[in-house]
Design an enzyme around this catalytic site. Sequence first.
Site, PDB file in Angstrom:
ATOM      1  N   SER A   1      -0.793   5.893   6.819  1.00 26.41           N
ATOM      2  CA  SER A   1      -1.122   6.487   8.119  1.00 26.41           C
ATOM      3  C   SER A   1       0.133   6.487   8.994  1.00 26.41           C
ATOM      4  CB  SER A   1      -2.291   5.729   8.756  1.00 26.41           C
ATOM      5  OG  SER A   1      -2.794   6.434   9.872  1.00 26.41           O
TER       6      SER A   1
ATOM      7  N   GLU B   1     -10.116  12.519   4.537  1.00 30.00           N
ATOM      8  CA  GLU B   1      -9.388  11.848   5.616  1.00 30.00           C
ATOM      9  C   GLU B   1     -10.137  11.874   6.955  1.00 30.00           C
ATOM     10  OE1 GLU B   1      -6.573  10.207   5.463  1.00 30.00           O
ATOM     11  OE2 GLU B   1      -5.399  10.959   3.767  1.00 30.00           O
TER      12      GLU B   1
ATOM     13  N   HIS C   1      -9.975   8.165   5.418  1.00 28.72           N
ATOM     14  CA  HIS C   1      -8.677   7.637   5.821  1.00 28.72           C
ATOM     15  C   HIS C   1      -8.639   6.122   5.618  1.00 28.72           C
ATOM     16  CE1 HIS C   1      -4.872   8.046   7.908  1.00 28.72           C
ATOM     17  NE2 HIS C   1      -5.193   7.083   8.755  1.00 28.72           N
TER      18      HIS C   1
END
Length: 516
Positions: A196, A319, A420
Amino acid sequence: MHTDRTVGDVVSTEAGPVRGFVSRGVRVWQGIRYAAPPIGDRRFRDPIRPEPWSDVFEATAFGPCEPQSTNAAIPLGPDVRMDEDALSLNVWAPPAGDAGKPVLVWIHGGAYFRGASSQPVFDATSLVEHGDVVVVTFNYRLGAFGFLDLSSFSTAEQQFDSNVALKDMIMVLEWVQANIANFGGDPGRVTLFGESAGGGAVTTLMTVPSAEGLFHRAIAESSPATSVYGPERSADVAAQFIELLGLAPGDAAGARAASTAEVLTASDALFAQVPQRSPGTIAFAPVVDGTLVPEYPVRAFRAGDAHRVPLIIGTNKDESSLFRLMKSPLMPIEQATIRAMFDEVAAEHPDLDLPDEARISSAYTGLAPIQQNLGITRDFGFRMPTVWIAEAHSAFAPCWLYRFDYAPPMLKALRIGATHATELPYVWGNLAHGAKDITYKLGGRRTAERVSANMQHRWLAFAQGDDPVGLADAPVWERYTADARVSLVIDTTESAVADLDGELREAWGDHVLAFV
């Protein structure tokens, strides 16, 4: 009380001696200071080296984490306090013996706003046990403390620096070069990896000239590679922050003098305000300042100006679902905000041939409207920038592209899927998250262990200097090239798929320059 610990080695560093502990046969040092406290006049300034010490520092507990608003989805670890004086690192190493082990240096994620090296998922014991490697994790400045660019308000009396958090990361990499051999690591075999915001930091640092030679391989998981902004936008965000602090326009000195709590409150408000005003953007991110970061990273990759080190890069299949679940402002989900996102890009880049919205939407036909929106925002924020980097970097250095699709039955039932950050427990080998964890309540634990073993094997083989080979029965993961465009799809089993993103690439077009 840690009953499984025994007293560890005293190791010399450039700043002073440190003593860690041994747990499960792995040597661990925690909370080692790598920079002086960035407080007082040092707030919003470049990091500087710490004052040396002569007494042995007991490196047996994580240092404080950076001040941040807490979030149940990001447990920071037990008994970890917050403090601006948070620039410390941690080392995991195999039992003393042969030196020259490969080194992995981890950059945690959290939207450049949250997170810490003390998060339980980042315990590196499993990686060390399975890979015979040395692992370094660390804290860096977050939110306004690390990614607010007040340099446009500098005066002779009050100086402010840009990209101070990136410079924290570079200081860690320099610390590794100077000290890691004493912990059994090889400073000539350093793999930088992150997820990330940490993945975005990896792809950014690959384009930072002063980081050249500080790492030799890289892994970027779910990198928001295009969330890097120019100085004009950064100055505007800084002005918004000063206003949120209740200060007069341009009073950056007042921001330096504000309390930690006041900065944190304004930082939280800015974090929510920026994506509301400018959908598809985030408040805190690296800045193209022309010095440390000379160019937008994706453009630098395309020009061949990124460090030509081997790279693994990839994203997760779902995600965006996490951001929807958390009602996060970071990723636009509603049709109106998605349209506003495209309108803003068009307004900022009137001279560019922007993607045709109808053509992009054609890649998501057959999906329910909310799934179309989630797909568009996923690919705007993560997948397409990742594909663009793979396309560019593969022309200059070895590159491997993946997509993580695995989700246990419970996450599928909750319509979260491979969202995610869900790959993190598999990479780190930390699948257990306490009695309240529901991840495997509907089964899937044995499959998860197999997925984790294969991912770790590939990541660790790569860190050792090899291609990212899997276990004996795993498929060959070919390098990404402009001809075959192979992606490794990681699910209950793995598969190597040619041109996995072909339809998306054709729909979005080659619009690298439009999304920077």
